[in-house]
Design a protein around this motif. Structure first.
Motif, PDB file in Angstrom:
ATOM      1  N   GLN A 160      30.061  25.377  52.289  1.00  0.00           N
ATOM      2  CA  GLN A 160      30.966  26.512  51.420  1.00  0.00           C
ATOM      3  C   GLN A 160      29.551  26.628  50.463  1.00  0.00           C
ATOM      4  O   GLN A 160      30.240  26.723  49.575  1.00  0.00           O
ATOM      5  N   LEU A 161      28.112  26.234  50.272  1.00  0.00           N
ATOM      6  CA  LEU A 161      27.345  26.688  48.853  1.00  0.00           C
ATOM      7  C   LEU A 161      26.858  28.069  49.197  1.00  0.00           C
ATOM      8  O   LEU A 161      26.135  28.489  49.233  1.00  0.00           O
ATOM      9  N   ARG A 162      27.895  29.142  49.123  1.00  0.00           N
ATOM     10  CA  ARG A 162      27.754  30.201  49.435  1.00  0.00           C
ATOM     11  C   ARG A 162      29.168  31.456  48.919  1.00  0.00           C
ATOM     12  O   ARG A 162      29.731  30.586  48.461  1.00  0.00           O
ATOM     13  N   GLU A 163      28.257  32.359  48.836  1.00  0.00           N
ATOM     14  CA  GLU A 163      28.828  33.499  47.512  1.00  0.00           C
ATOM     15  C   GLU A 163      31.199  33.637  48.229  1.00  0.00           C
ATOM     16  O   GLU A 163      30.340  34.032  49.834  1.00  0.00           O
ATOM     17  N   GLY A 164      31.670  34.236  48.120  1.00  0.00           N
ATOM     18  CA  GLY A 164      32.935  33.265  48.861  1.00  0.00           C
ATOM     19  C   GLY A 164      33.436  31.767  49.439  1.00  0.00           C
ATOM     20  O   GLY A 164      34.102  31.866  49.996  1.00  0.00           O
ATOM     21  N   GLY A 165      32.558  31.149  49.342  1.00  0.00           N
ATOM     22  CA  GLY A 165      32.877  29.602  49.567  1.00  0.00           C
ATOM     23  C   GLY A 165      33.827  28.650  48.910  1.00  0.00           C
ATOM     24  O   GLY A 165      33.604  29.594  47.628  1.00  0.00           O
ATOM     25  N   THR A 166      34.362  27.786  49.705  1.00  0.00           N
ATOM     26  CA  THR A 166      35.323  26.979  48.578  1.00  0.00           C
ATOM     27  C   THR A 166      35.019  26.001  48.432  1.00  0.00           C
ATOM     28  O   THR A 166      35.210  24.513  49.338  1.00  0.00           O
ATOM     29  N   PRO A 167      33.274  25.077  47.804  1.00  0.00           N
ATOM     30  CA  PRO A 167      33.361  23.829  48.085  1.00  0.00           C
ATOM     31  C   PRO A 167      34.202  22.450  47.123  1.00  0.00           C
ATOM     32  O   PRO A 167      35.333  23.331  46.455  1.00  0.00           O
ATOM     33  N   GLY A 168      34.339  21.813  47.953  1.00  0.00           N
ATOM     34  CA  GLY A 168      35.196  20.507  47.760  1.00  0.00           C
ATOM     35  C   GLY A 168      36.286  21.122  48.677  1.00  0.00           C
ATOM     36  O   GLY A 168      37.724  19.994  48.934  1.00  0.00           O
ATOM     37  N   LYS A 169      35.950  21.992  49.885  1.00  0.00           N
ATOM     38  CA  LYS A 169      36.798  22.039  51.188  1.00  0.00           C
ATOM     39  C   LYS A 169      37.849  20.743  51.652  1.00  0.00           C
ATOM     40  O   LYS A 169      38.454  20.599  51.734  1.00  0.00           O
ATOM     41  N   THR A 170      36.756  19.974  51.831  1.00  0.00           N
ATOM     42  CA  THR A 170      36.894  19.048  52.972  1.00  0.00           C
ATOM     43  C   THR A 170      37.938  18.111  51.983  1.00  0.00           C
ATOM     44  O   THR A 170      38.521  17.352  52.471  1.00  0.00           O
ATOM     45  N   GLY A 171      37.693  18.090  50.721  1.00  0.00           N
ATOM     46  CA  GLY A 171      38.685  16.809  49.775  1.00  0.00           C
ATOM     47  C   GLY A 171      37.597  15.459  49.340  1.00  0.00           C
ATOM     48  O   GLY A 171      38.413  14.292  48.785  1.00  0.00           O
ATOM     49  N   ASN A 172      36.680  15.368  49.765  1.00  0.00           N
ATOM     50  CA  ASN A 172      35.259  14.266  49.809  1.00  0.00           C
ATOM     51  C   ASN A 172      34.678  14.707  49.395  1.00  0.00           C
ATOM     52  O   ASN A 172      33.608  15.665  49.367  1.00  0.00           O
ATOM     53  N   SER A 173      35.034  13.735  48.157  1.00  0.00           N
ATOM     54  CA  SER A 173      34.131  13.809  47.266  1.00  0.00           C
ATOM     55  C   SER A 173      32.923  13.631  46.559  1.00  0.00           C
ATOM     56  O   SER A 173      31.804  14.230  46.744  1.00  0.00           O
ATOM     57  N   ASP A 174      32.725  12.891  47.740  1.00  0.00           N
ATOM     58  CA  ASP A 174      31.427  12.363  48.053  1.00  0.00           C
ATOM     59  C   ASP A 174      30.298  12.504  48.838  1.00  0.00           C
ATOM     60  O   ASP A 174      29.060  13.372  48.926  1.00  0.00           O
ATOM     61  N   ALA A 175      30.879  13.909  49.808  1.00  0.00           N
ATOM     62  CA  ALA A 175      30.608  14.669  51.098  1.00  0.00           C
ATOM     63  C   ALA A 175      30.350  16.016  49.461  1.00  0.00           C
ATOM     64  O   ALA A 175      29.122  16.974  50.265  1.00  0.00           O
ATOM     65  N   GLN A 176      31.071  16.549  48.821  1.00  0.00           N
ATOM     66  CA  GLN A 176      30.777  17.199  48.415  1.00  0.00           C
ATOM     67  C   GLN A 176      29.517  17.157  47.643  1.00  0.00           C
ATOM     68  O   GLN A 176      29.075  17.834  47.238  1.00  0.00           O
ATOM     69  N   TRP A 177      29.657  15.809  46.467  1.00  0.00           N
ATOM     70  CA  TRP A 177      28.505  15.927  45.617  1.00  0.00           C
ATOM     71  C   TRP A 177      26.966  15.412  46.214  1.00  0.00           C
ATOM     72  O   TRP A 177      25.884  16.770  46.409  1.00  0.00           O
ATOM     73  N   LEU A 178      27.054  14.939  47.835  1.00  0.00           N
ATOM     74  CA  LEU A 178      25.788  15.479  48.354  1.00  0.00           C
ATOM     75  C   LEU A 178      25.428  16.191  49.110  1.00  0.00           C
ATOM     76  O   LEU A 178      24.306  17.106  48.715  1.00  0.00           O
ATOM     77  N   ALA A 179      26.357  17.559  49.543  1.00  0.00           N
ATOM     78  CA  ALA A 179      25.474  18.703  49.869  1.00  0.00           C
ATOM     79  C   ALA A 179      24.950  19.569  48.710  1.00  0.00           C
ATOM     80  O   ALA A 179      24.300  20.337  48.590  1.00  0.00           O
TER      81      ALA A 179
END
Length: 306
Positions: A160-179
């Protein structure tokens, strides 16, 4: 006089007849691809834009090759000077060459500054700093790294770390932070290596190198593997220079490259002997990089063949 003859006359010798004919052939193939896919609106503009993109890509590649040649000359001269110095101080030619790769304890100035030592230093910098960041900010994540679900969530968040992506899509804050942490580390290493002479482009949605389990691949036929992976791939990014009819053949060659270790002939793996799994980055390098359509595709492939 037809269009090709007119183009040859207009080129005034700056292009060969064959180069002009190849250009016309390519234009016709591009036009046919758009028509076959139903993208016929503004067809001339689409074809012109595609040709311009390919021309720019070719110019960039030519510039990259010239830069690489110049860098190789500089590095080769530097290496030759170092080898000559070490030989003058008592090393044999073979020992000097080995020292450049793995280092030496002979007490000769600079002999410990080897390719192996530099690789270890960079790995320590990039990986060590990332591990320290996790330990400092969210140490509990180390306990999640063996969880397949968490691993999949991180892969999805990286994508999701791209143009048009949706960071936080998984709803997992730890996964989003680590990504975000991993993405920043990969970007830092990319720009750092480019500063030192590499030419590594940025890949939006890059979720890390794709591994391949050669034994899992050997359990299926080449055609079966091709049929499994093909629907998961982003065709435009994976095969920008290939005709649709060529893709199966390219994938078959990639299959052979992975299971034979790139040797193009029978290997230990083909005879049932264990060899280490191959990495797309190290085995295929710049020859052909497979881009998955989305995180789900990358995860599906990894679960079966990774």
């Amino acid at each position: 006089m037809n269009c090709i003859d007119l183009a040859i006359k207009a080129a005034k010798g700056k292009l060969t007849d064959q180069e002009i004919r190849d250009a016309f052939d390519r234009e016709q193939k591009i036009r046919a691809e758009f028509m076959d896919s139903g993208r016929t609106d503004n067809l001339d503009a689409r074809v012109a834009r595609k040709i311009a993109q390919e021309a720019m890509a070719k110019k960039i590649e030519q510039a990259r090759q010239k830069r690489a040649i110049a860098q190789n000359i500089i590095v080769r001269n530097r290496l030759n000077a170092r080898l000559a110095q070490w030989q003058a101080e008592g090393m044999s030619p073979v020992r000097a060459l080995l020292a450049s790769a793995e280092g030496s304890q002979m007490g000769i100035k600079g002999a410990r500054d080897s390719m192996d030592a530099r690789q270890a230093a960079f790995e320590s910098q990039y990986i060590g700093d990332t591990m320290a960041h996790i330990e400092r900010e969210k140490p509990h994540i180390f306990g999640l790294m063996t969880d397949n679900g968490f691993d999949n969530a991180v892969t999805d968040e990286l994508f999701q770390l791209r143009e048009g992506g949706t960071p936080g899509k998984t709803g997992n804050s730890d996964a989003q932070w680590l990504a975000k942490v991993l993405g920043a580390a990969m970007e830092f290493s990319r720009t750092d290596l480019n500063r030192m002479g590499a030419a590594i482009g940025r890949l939006d949605g890059y979720a890390g190198p794709q591994s391949h389990d050669d034994l899992a691949m050997l359990r299926v036929l080449r055609g079966e593997w091709t049929a499994e992976i093909k629907p998961l791939l982003d065709m435009d990014r994976s095969f920008p220079d290939a005709e649709p009819a060529e893709i199966d053949g390219i994938l078959s060659e990639i299959y052979d490259t992975i299971i034979t270790g790139g040797m193009g002939k029978d290997s230990a793996a083909l005879h049932g002997q264990r060899v280490s799994p191959s990495s797309m980055a190290t085995r295929l390098g710049l020859h052909r990089i497979l881009h998955f359509r989305d995180a789900e595709g990358a995860i599906a492939y990894r679960d079966k063949f990774g």
